[in-house]
Write an enzyme that holds these catalytic residues in place. Structure first.
Site, short mmCIF file in Angstrom:
data_model
loop_
_atom_site.label_atom_id
_atom_site.label_comp_id
_atom_site.label_asym_id
_atom_site.label_seq_id
_atom_site.Cartn_x
_atom_site.Cartn_y
_atom_site.Cartn_z
N ASN A 9 5.34 -4.58 -0.84
CA ASN A 9 5.03 -3.85 0.40
C ASN A 9 5.20 -4.83 1.56
OD1 ASN A 9 3.95 -2.43 2.53
ND2 ASN A 9 1.82 -2.62 1.83
N TRP A 10 6.26 -4.62 2.32
CA TRP A 10 6.53 -5.56 3.41
C TRP A 10 5.69 -5.30 4.65
CZ3 TRP A 10 12.49 -6.86 3.94
CH2 TRP A 10 12.87 -7.61 2.82
N LYS A 11 4.95 -4.20 4.65
CA LYS A 11 4.15 -3.82 5.84
C LYS A 11 5.08 -3.85 7.07
CE LYS A 11 0.26 -5.91 3.54
NZ LYS A 11 -1.16 -6.16 3.59
N HIS A 93 -2.29 3.70 1.64
CA HIS A 93 -2.63 2.27 1.71
C HIS A 93 -3.90 2.12 2.55
CE1 HIS A 93 -2.44 -2.00 2.60
NE2 HIS A 93 -1.61 -2.11 1.58
N GLU A 95 -4.74 0.09 4.72
CA GLU A 95 -4.53 -0.19 6.15
C GLU A 95 -4.30 1.12 6.90
OE1 GLU A 95 -1.39 -3.09 5.73
OE2 GLU A 95 -2.84 -4.54 4.97
N GLU A 163 -6.19 -1.34 -5.24
CA GLU A 163 -6.16 -2.44 -4.28
C GLU A 163 -7.52 -2.58 -3.61
OE1 GLU A 163 -1.93 -3.35 -2.85
OE2 GLU A 163 -2.72 -1.79 -1.56
N GLY A 169 -4.61 -9.55 1.45
CA GLY A 169 -4.28 -10.54 2.46
C GLY A 169 -5.34 -11.63 2.64
N SER A 208 -3.62 -9.87 -2.98
CA SER A 208 -3.46 -11.33 -3.14
C SER A 208 -2.85 -11.73 -4.47
CB SER A 208 -4.80 -12.05 -2.91
OG SER A 208 -5.21 -11.88 -1.56
#
Ligand code: PEP
Length: 248
Positions: A9-11, A93, A95, A163, A169, A208
């Site tokens: 996942n490159w965000k 996700h 976020e 997650e 992160g 992570s």
């Protein structure tokens, strides 16, 4: 037998020149026994797909809208993602749940739209640190799983990513026992709902994952791969994770 999946996942990271890592992955893993997926930002989906010819790397999106089309400025539908040639989409996700208030019901609607468009939905769930410390993690996972995974899901159309929010992160990961407990719970819950179809649904761990912890995580039962953020941005970091998965 579930085919393992290393998903990146490159965000909101990446660039056209940065897509050359897909070519490097292709050279490094020409006959990978796992599925390898990169989910770049939406504007990079088509250019990323141009780098995948003859490659084991698949391309996915990071979000989709639940509706097929309409007055939703800035959004994209699942059918549009499928039309450019992508095969997966991440939904729910943490976020997005935090920044846009996405609920379990909205996540389930997005996953259903993705599946209807022929995509595999990667449904993300995970507890906060407060919930983990309060001993509520397993209850939270049960509730999110029930609310975010749509009816009619099957092994080809559903991946679930566990997650923990506090691991994303941060460089922190749960204990191996905690990861194993959540994955066992997810499998049990999915079996209760979908019967033997649940045995072909892949369950990923995310938060992570790095070259130095991947092998231990992949050795756990019911961990079928990883959803990887930061360490999926370069071939140097992602390749050892793919290798650890292939060896597991
Ligand atoms: C993620 O964003 O889904 C993620 C797991 O990030 P990281 O690997 O950087 O923790």
């Amino acid at each position: 037998m579930r085919r393992k999946l290393a998903a990146g996942n490159w965000k909101m990271n990446g660039s056209i020149p940065g897509l050359d890592m897909i070519g490097k992955l292709k050279l490094k893993h020409p006959e990978c026994p796992c599925d390898v997926l990169i989910c770049p930002p939406a504007p990079l989906l088509a250019p990323a797909l141009n780098n995948t010819a003859g490659s084991p790397v698949q391309i996915g999106a990071q979000n989709c809208h639940a509706e097929e089309k309409g007055a939703y400025t800035g959004e994209h539908s699942a059918a549009m993602i499928a039309e450019v040639g992508a095969t997966y989409v991440i939904v729910g996700h943490s976020e997005r749940r935090a920044a846009y208030g996405e609920t379990d019901a909205q996540v389930a609607a997005k996953a259903q739209a993705a599946q209807a468009a022929g995509l595999t939905a990667i449904v993300c769930i995970g507890e906060s640190l407060e919930q983990r410390e309060a001993g509520e993690a397993l209850d939270v996972i049960k509730t999110q799983l029930k609310g975010s995974v749509p009816e009619g899901s099957a092994g080809k159309t559903l991946v679930v990513a566990y997650e923990p929010i506090w691991a994303i992160g941060t460089g922190k990961i749960p204990s191996m026992e905690q990861i194993a407990d959540v994955h066992a719970l997810m499998r049990t819950e999915l079996r209760a709902r979908f019967g033997e179809d649940a045995d072909s649904m892949r369950l990923l761990y995310g938060g992570s994952v790095k070259p130095n912890n991947a092998a231990n995580i992949f050795a756990l039962g019911d961990v079928d791969g990883a959803l990887v953020g930061g360490a999926s941005l370069t071939e140097e970091d992602f390749s050892p994770i793919i290798e650890a998965l292939a060896a597991s």
